[in-house]
Design an enzyme around this catalytic site. Structure first.
Site, PDB file in Angstrom:
ATOM      1  N   HIS A   1       0.860  -1.195   0.000  1.00 31.16           N
ATOM      2  CA  HIS A   1       0.000   0.000   0.000  1.00 31.16           C
ATOM      3  C   HIS A   1       0.889   1.235   0.000  1.00 31.16           C
ATOM      4  O   HIS A   1       1.931   1.263   0.636  1.00 31.16           O
ATOM      5  CB  HIS A   1      -0.901   0.002   1.236  1.00 31.16           C
ATOM      6  CG  HIS A   1      -2.099   0.884   1.082  1.00 31.16           C
ATOM      7  ND1 HIS A   1      -3.282   0.447   0.528  1.00 31.16           N
ATOM      8  CD2 HIS A   1      -2.307   2.185   1.396  1.00 31.16           C
ATOM      9  CE1 HIS A   1      -4.164   1.437   0.523  1.00 31.16           C
ATOM     10  NE2 HIS A   1      -3.596   2.510   1.041  1.00 31.16           N
TER      11      HIS A   1
ATOM     12  N   ARG B   1     -12.799  12.717   4.697  1.00 28.97           N
ATOM     13  CA  ARG B   1     -11.504  13.408   4.852  1.00 28.97           C
ATOM     14  C   ARG B   1     -11.143  14.134   3.565  1.00 28.97           C
ATOM     15  O   ARG B   1     -10.632  15.254   3.576  1.00 28.97           O
ATOM     16  CB  ARG B   1     -10.407  12.400   5.213  1.00 28.97           C
ATOM     17  CG  ARG B   1     -10.493  11.905   6.641  1.00 28.97           C
ATOM     18  CD  ARG B   1      -9.593  10.697   6.845  1.00 28.97           C
ATOM     19  NE  ARG B   1      -8.217  10.983   6.528  1.00 28.97           N
ATOM     20  CZ  ARG B   1      -7.387  10.089   5.964  1.00 28.97           C
ATOM     21  NH1 ARG B   1      -7.780   8.869   5.671  1.00 28.97           N
ATOM     22  NH2 ARG B   1      -6.150  10.416   5.714  1.00 28.97           N
TER      23      ARG B   1
ATOM     24  N   LYS C   1      -7.491  -1.106   6.779  1.00 32.13           N
ATOM     25  CA  LYS C   1      -7.780  -1.846   5.534  1.00 32.13           C
ATOM     26  C   LYS C   1      -6.894  -3.077   5.420  1.00 32.13           C
ATOM     27  O   LYS C   1      -7.333  -4.155   5.083  1.00 32.13           O
ATOM     28  CB  LYS C   1      -7.497  -0.955   4.313  1.00 32.13           C
ATOM     29  CG  LYS C   1      -8.600  -0.001   3.964  1.00 32.13           C
ATOM     30  CD  LYS C   1      -8.437   0.577   2.555  1.00 32.13           C
ATOM     31  CE  LYS C   1      -7.327   1.592   2.421  1.00 32.13           C
ATOM     32  NZ  LYS C   1      -7.526   2.851   3.111  1.00 32.13           N
TER      33      LYS C   1
ATOM     34  N   ASP D   1     -13.664   2.984   7.049  1.00 33.15           N
ATOM     35  CA  ASP D   1     -12.706   3.676   6.182  1.00 33.15           C
ATOM     36  C   ASP D   1     -13.395   4.175   4.916  1.00 33.15           C
ATOM     37  O   ASP D   1     -13.062   5.246   4.403  1.00 33.15           O
ATOM     38  CB  ASP D   1     -11.513   2.782   5.829  1.00 33.15           C
ATOM     39  CG  ASP D   1     -10.442   3.576   5.090  1.00 33.15           C
ATOM     40  OD1 ASP D   1      -9.990   4.599   5.637  1.00 33.15           O
ATOM     41  OD2 ASP D   1     -10.081   3.202   3.955  1.00 33.15           O
TER      42      ASP D   1
ATOM     43  N   SER E   1      -6.268   4.665   8.627  1.00 33.14           N
ATOM     44  CA  SER E   1      -6.961   4.340   7.374  1.00 33.14           C
ATOM     45  C   SER E   1      -6.258   3.181   6.661  1.00 33.14           C
ATOM     46  O   SER E   1      -6.882   2.193   6.262  1.00 33.14           O
ATOM     47  CB  SER E   1      -6.979   5.588   6.482  1.00 33.14           C
ATOM     48  OG  SER E   1      -7.265   5.272   5.148  1.00 33.14           O
TER      49      SER E   1
HETATM   50  N1  URA Z   1      -4.055   5.662   1.576  1.00 39.93           N
HETATM   51  C1  URA Z   1      -5.071   5.324   2.419  1.00 39.93           C
HETATM   52  O1  URA Z   1      -5.616   4.224   2.311  1.00 39.93           O
HETATM   53  N2  URA Z   1      -5.451   6.180   3.345  1.00 39.93           N
HETATM   54  C2  URA Z   1      -4.886   7.374   3.515  1.00 39.93           C
HETATM   55  O2  URA Z   1      -5.273   8.094   4.407  1.00 39.93           O
HETATM   56  C3  URA Z   1      -3.838   7.747   2.640  1.00 39.93           C
HETATM   57  C4  URA Z   1      -3.437   6.865   1.678  1.00 39.93           C
END
Ligand code: URA
Length: 434
Positions: free
Chosen positions: A82, A168, A187, A161, A183
């Protein structure tokens, strides 16, 4: 409990208890707290922060807002990647089919564009028909069959999220270390992973503007992973200029297909290999980074990685003809070329300005309900450190609607600094945090 008193407490620098955090995330996920109140809480968190115990409770509450997946029956190591977000950062799209072809299982839950940064889901949805909303049984079925799946948060997969992310984006509360780390980690921990590789971006186009902040974010996420028994490796990587040449949803799919065919711009290819090799080592399918890289080169050269991408796009109802002929992907009707006013060396190609410019063309959202245009984007021709002649093309803006064109042109023109050189070319990868 009373939500307004929790906003007051956080706004005035107080701390929230585990029960209060659990309650507010659960209530918001169940639509029992209006967006305007939650936006106010997010701004309080943005300004005041969360202490380590609050962050643990916040992340756990988000993680438990939906199903926590269990892939213990899948024999392959479950490793994901990620990014904290950047401009032109399409790495996940070629990376996932490449590492899946090497024997890693990737159950990826991604996000949409945030602020000036693009999102994997928006890019994938530039492929006509591609469905990113999958329920857990379908998500598992595709993972088991192909060794990879790419989907979004949903009503059953980290719904907290899904809602907070969109809020956000529309409330100016994205660049916050606790909000980004909760966040991302909620996930990723919902995916039932064995390991995770994080790409923590730093520079003008990233949410972390300097190495100190990026290191802090990386350490926090590595710590959250280890407290949940998930090994996390973070690479801190450069985001001062866009990654690759294309910034925009459909055009980034085109560039990703190039990488799957063994082409593509050197920085994008290099970072894809580096992150992928880390995933293969973490999953135990490669002994070291060099061996991992060689495995990735093999599945690209054989066409296996591209075929896997096609299979998964078909399984998620995407039109694979656009992968065979990327010219069929959405294209904007008009273009505007930006050229260099003088000869010299490119000192800066500011990723933030270029990213905001692309968002203004229609690739980003200003409110939660905005519909994005997959066809618009900017091709960045000039790279930092390259020598150019006066009149040379720096960037090409592609657009359908000229409502914000003047703004996008002003931003993109201002992104480039041409000097007498030499320009310092920053490293692609600064450091690792384990
Ligand atoms: N990627 C995400 O999943 N969340 C964030 O807040 C920033 C990047």
């Amino acid at each position: 409990m009373n939500f307004i008193s929790l906003i007051h407490a956080k706004r005035d620098g107080g701390r929230l208890t585990d029960d209060e955090i659990q309650w507010l995330i659960a209530e918001y996920s169940a639509d029992r707290i209006p967006d305007y109140q939650m936006a106010s809480m997010l701004m309080a968190v943005f300004l005041i922060g969360l202490d380590p115990d609050e962050l643990t409770a916040w992340t756990d509450a988000m993680l438990r807002s939906g199903d926590v997946l269990d892939f213990s029956h899948v024999a392959a190591p479950k490793i994901d990647k990620h990014s904290t977000g950047g401009v032109g950062d399409k790495v996940s799209i070629p990376l996932v089919p490449i590492v899946a072809s090497c024997g890693i299982a990737v159950p990826m839950i991604s996000g949409r564009g945030l602020g000036h940064t693009g999102g994997t889901l928006d890019k994938l949805e530039a492929i006509p028909g591609f469905r990113t909303a999958l329920d857990p049984p379908e998500f598992s079925k595709i993972l088991e069959r192909y060794g990879m799946v790419m989907a979004g948060q949903s009503e059953t997969l980290v719904p907290a999220d899904r809602r907070l992310y969109a809020l956000r984006d529309a409330s100016g509360t994205v660049p916050s270390i606790p909000l980004i780390s909760s966040s991302i980690m909620s996930k990723k921990l919902a995916e039932g992973l064995d390991g995770l590789v994080l790409d923590v971006k730093v520079g003008s186009g990233a949410f972390m503007k300097d190495l100190v902040q990026a290191r802090q974010l990386a350490k926090i996420m590595v710590g959250i992973g280890s407290s949940h028994g998930t090994t996390v490796t973070a690479l801190i990587t450069n985001m001062s200029q866009p990654l690759g040449r294309e910034v925009g949803n459909a055009s980034e799919i085109r560039e990703s297909i190039d990488v799957l065919h063994g082409r593509g711009p050197p920085d994008l290819v290099e970072l894809t290999f580096r992150l992928g090799a880390e995933m293969l080592v973490l999953g135990g399918v490669a002994q070291d980074l060099a061996a991992g890289r060689a495995q990735m080169e093999t599945v690209i050269a054989s066409g296996e990685a591209f075929e896997k991408f096609k299979e998964v796009v078909a399984a998620q109802d995407g039109d694979t003809s656009v992968l065979d002929d990327p010219r069929l992907l959405p294209r904007a009707r008009n273009q505007h070329i930006i050229t260099a006013e003088r000869s010299g060396v490119v000192i800066e190609a500011n990723a933030l300005d270029i990213g905001v410019g692309v968002a203004r063309l229609g690739a980003g959202r200003e409110t939660k309900d905005d519909v994005i245009d997959p066809a618009v984007g900017t091709t960045v021709t000039a790279r930092v450190g390259s020598e150019i002649e006066a009149g040379a093309v720096l960037a090409t803006l592609r657009y359908n609607d000229d409502a914000n064109l003047a703004d996008a042109i002003r931003l993109t023109e201002g992104a480039f600094v041409i000097g007498d050189g030499p320009a310092e070319t920053p490293p692609l990868v600064y450091e690792e945090v384990r």
